[in-house]
Design a protein around this motif. Structure first.
Motif, PDB file in Angstrom:
ATOM      1  N   ARG A 108       0.837  -1.212   0.000  1.00 15.06           N
ATOM      2  CA  ARG A 108       0.000   0.000   0.000  1.00 15.06           C
ATOM      3  C   ARG A 108       0.867   1.254   0.000  1.00 15.06           C
ATOM      4  O   ARG A 108       0.563   2.240  -0.690  1.00 15.06           O
ATOM      5  N   LYS A 109       1.986   1.228   0.747  1.00 15.11           N
ATOM      6  CA  LYS A 109       2.872   2.389   0.805  1.00 15.11           C
ATOM      7  C   LYS A 109       3.515   2.668  -0.547  1.00 15.11           C
ATOM      8  O   LYS A 109       3.974   3.789  -0.798  1.00 15.11           O
ATOM      9  N   ARG A 110       3.575   1.658  -1.387  1.00 11.68           N
ATOM     10  CA  ARG A 110       4.167   1.813  -2.724  1.00 11.68           C
ATOM     11  C   ARG A 110       3.111   2.008  -3.793  1.00 11.68           C
ATOM     12  O   ARG A 110       3.391   1.923  -4.983  1.00 11.68           O
ATOM     13  N   GLY A 111       1.862   2.257  -3.338  1.00 13.78           N
ATOM     14  CA  GLY A 111       0.784   2.538  -4.257  1.00 13.78           C
ATOM     15  C   GLY A 111       0.320   1.334  -5.062  1.00 13.78           C
ATOM     16  O   GLY A 111      -0.173   1.492  -6.181  1.00 13.78           O
ATOM     17  N   ARG A 112       0.478   0.138  -4.508  1.00 13.19           N
ATOM     18  CA  ARG A 112       0.102  -1.083  -5.218  1.00 13.19           C
ATOM     19  C   ARG A 112      -0.757  -1.950  -4.315  1.00 13.19           C
ATOM     20  O   ARG A 112      -0.683  -1.855  -3.085  1.00 13.19           O
ATOM     21  N   SER A 113      -1.542  -2.795  -4.919  1.00  8.96           N
ATOM     22  CA  SER A 113      -2.316  -3.766  -4.149  1.00  8.96           C
ATOM     23  C   SER A 113      -1.506  -5.055  -4.028  1.00  8.96           C
ATOM     24  O   SER A 113      -0.718  -5.393  -4.917  1.00  8.96           O
ATOM     25  N   MET A 114      -1.716  -5.759  -2.935  1.00 14.60           N
ATOM     26  CA  MET A 114      -0.937  -6.975  -2.695  1.00 14.60           C
ATOM     27  C   MET A 114      -1.441  -8.109  -3.583  1.00 14.60           C
ATOM     28  O   MET A 114      -2.627  -8.442  -3.562  1.00 14.60           O
ATOM     29  N   PRO A 115      -0.556  -8.739  -4.383  1.00 13.90           N
ATOM     30  CA  PRO A 115      -0.971  -9.916  -5.144  1.00 13.90           C
ATOM     31  C   PRO A 115      -1.407 -11.029  -4.193  1.00 13.90           C
ATOM     32  O   PRO A 115      -0.862 -11.185  -3.089  1.00 13.90           O
ATOM     33  N   ALA A 116      -2.351 -11.819  -4.624  1.00 20.24           N
ATOM     34  CA  ALA A 116      -2.887 -12.882  -3.765  1.00 20.24           C
ATOM     35  C   ALA A 116      -1.808 -13.867  -3.328  1.00 20.24           C
ATOM     36  O   ALA A 116      -1.842 -14.392  -2.207  1.00 20.24           O
ATOM     37  N   GLU A 117      -0.823 -14.125  -4.194  1.00 16.20           N
ATOM     38  CA  GLU A 117       0.196 -15.123  -3.851  1.00 16.20           C
ATOM     39  C   GLU A 117       1.080 -14.687  -2.689  1.00 16.20           C
ATOM     40  O   GLU A 117       1.693 -15.527  -2.017  1.00 16.20           O
ATOM     41  N   ASN A 118       1.158 -13.383  -2.403  1.00 14.04           N
ATOM     42  CA  ASN A 118       1.977 -12.930  -1.278  1.00 14.04           C
ATOM     43  C   ASN A 118       1.384 -13.333   0.065  1.00 14.04           C
ATOM     44  O   ASN A 118       2.074 -13.254   1.098  1.00 14.04           O
ATOM     45  N   ARG A 119       0.151 -13.781   0.062  1.00 14.36           N
ATOM     46  CA  ARG A 119      -0.460 -14.273   1.296  1.00 14.36           C
ATOM     47  C   ARG A 119       0.338 -15.450   1.862  1.00 14.36           C
ATOM     48  O   ARG A 119       0.370 -15.665   3.074  1.00 14.36           O
TER      49      ARG A 119
END
Length: 421
Positions: A108-119
């Motif tokens: 979020r701090k980098r202006g991006r949404s987290m990809p699902a695989e990073n879970r």
């Protein structure tokens, strides 16, 4: 009785086994442990395969009580370190909500949404403590099971090393408090072979503290002295006693310590004596000049070099007499002498070096075999010429000749400074 730390490092990644990347973590982990009085007893590397990682862990846990794993905790399906440790321990993986929030915040701090695989990176081994990773998305983990301490760290070096220093080593210092520190000092030798040194230090090799270990190098060799002590000064004093004895036996061959190189020592001695240097190279093809110009500030003392490969260049650029070349040949004591004196005179330096020889693989004869090199040092007190026959490949012969020539210069400069020859 306090338990001793018996540590092992396991590098995870098929790319390591394929030779696509260097397993530099093995060195980093070992150095950091040693700096804290702890020791890595075993290194292993294994690919991205669940069953093989589990097999390696089963073996490691039978001999080590600290296991540091690097790599394989990323977000992709082939990042299997978490799964393998959980399977090895016979426990489950569970979602760590705090880690998931941290990863989401990172994106979020980098202006991006987290990809699902990073879970996947927020999946915690049951019973483990998550280790923060301020420089990436993959948190590390620490878990103790059956008296074995497991640390899972990321693969990228700029993430792994800070976590090793901040999270792993402080924990281990608490778990395995040690009153001793470890100090090492390395002596650099040239002009003498490892076997010749080894046969003269049998009495020192049997010592347990300090320990003395010969190390082979290309064109030189090293002796590492390592001591444990209650304080840093205690260890240093133990090393000093052994070093003094070694210097008594090998003074002419020891040119430096620890990170010093031949070219750096030569530069220092030249600068201290306010002397200048020029180089004439045949068989080494500019290698001495390359080594010297890699030293910051060397322009204070190094005027330049001439690569005189062809006889015409030896005559025209260095003033080697045609009669010398015709009577004795390019590879000869006489030619080496005139090359060193010629470059010294023409470049106006205090010292001149030269090399001429047969690097091979062809071109040798019974009288002048492959590996024969003449090296000369010309200076205010006259010119000395040295003959050596080096073994190895073409590149090895060239490198060994270059180093040997610099060592001869150091010996000349040391005598000029009034040191014991």
């Amino acid at each position: 009785m306090k338990q001793e730390c018996v540590a092992e490092h396991i590098a995870i990644g098929t790319e390591i086994l394929l030779g696509q990347i260097l397993n530099a973590h093995a060195q980093t982990v070992s150095l950091e442990f040693a700096n804290h009085g702890l020791f890595i007893y075993h290194h292993q590397a294994v690919g991205d395969n669940l069953s093989r990682i589990v097999d390696v862990l089963n073996h490691a846990a039978g001999r080590s009580n600290v296991i540091v794993l690097t790599g394989g905790i990323g977000p992709t399906e082939d990042d299997l370190t978490r799964d393998a440790v959980a399977a090895h321990l016979g426990v489950a993986l569970e979602l760590d909500e705090k880690s998931l929030q941290d990863i989401e915040s990172y994106f979020r701090k980098r202006g991006r949404s987290m990809p699902a695989e990073n879970r996947r990176q927020a999946m915690r081994i049951q019973g483990a403590t998550m280790l923060p990773n301020p420089y990436g998305t993959a948190p590390g983990q620490y878990v103790e099971h059956g008296g074995v301490h497991y640390f899972l760290l990321p693969g990228p070096p700029l993430e792994m090393k800070p976590m090793l220093q901040r999270e792993v080593l402080p924990r281990l210092k608490r778990i395995f408090p040690t009153p001793q520190v470890l100090v090492s000092r390395t002596l650099h030798f040239c002009g003498i072979g490892e076997s010749h040194v080894d046969e003269q230090i049998h009495d020192l090799l049997s010592s347990e503290n300090p320990t003395v270990a010969p190390l082979a190098g290309e064109g030189e060799m090293l002796l590492r002295i390592t001591a444990r002590g209650g304080t840093h000064q205690d260890a240093v004093q133990s090393i000093a006693r052994v070093e003094q004895e070694i210097r008594k036996r090998f003074a002419p061959y020891i040119y430096g310590v620890d990170g010093e190189t031949l070219q750096a020592v030569a530069f220092r001695l030249l600068a201290e004596q306010q002397a200048t240097l020029s180089v004439a190279e045949s068989c080494t093809g500019g290698q001495i000049s390359t080594m010297l110009t890699g030293v910051p500030g060397v322009s204070q003392v190094f005027a330049g070099g001439v690569v005189a490969y062809d006889n015409a260049v030896k005559r025209q650029a260095l003033g080697v007499h045609p009669e010398t070349l015709e009577r004795y040949g390019a590879v000869s004591e006489q030619t080496a002498r005139e090359m060193a004196e010629g470059v010294r005179e023409r470049l106006g330096t205090v010292y001149g070096l030269s090399t001429t020889g047969i690097a091979g693989p062809g071109g040798g004869s019974d009288d002048k075999p492959v590996g024969l090199v003449y090296m000369a040092v010309a200076g205010p007190r006259g010119t000395e010429v040295f003959r050596s026959v080096f073994s190895g490949s073409r590149e090895q012969i060239r490198l060994r000749a270059a180093k040997h020539t610099l060592w001869r210069l150091i010996r000349t400069l040391t005598r000029g400074a009034g040191a014991d020859a």
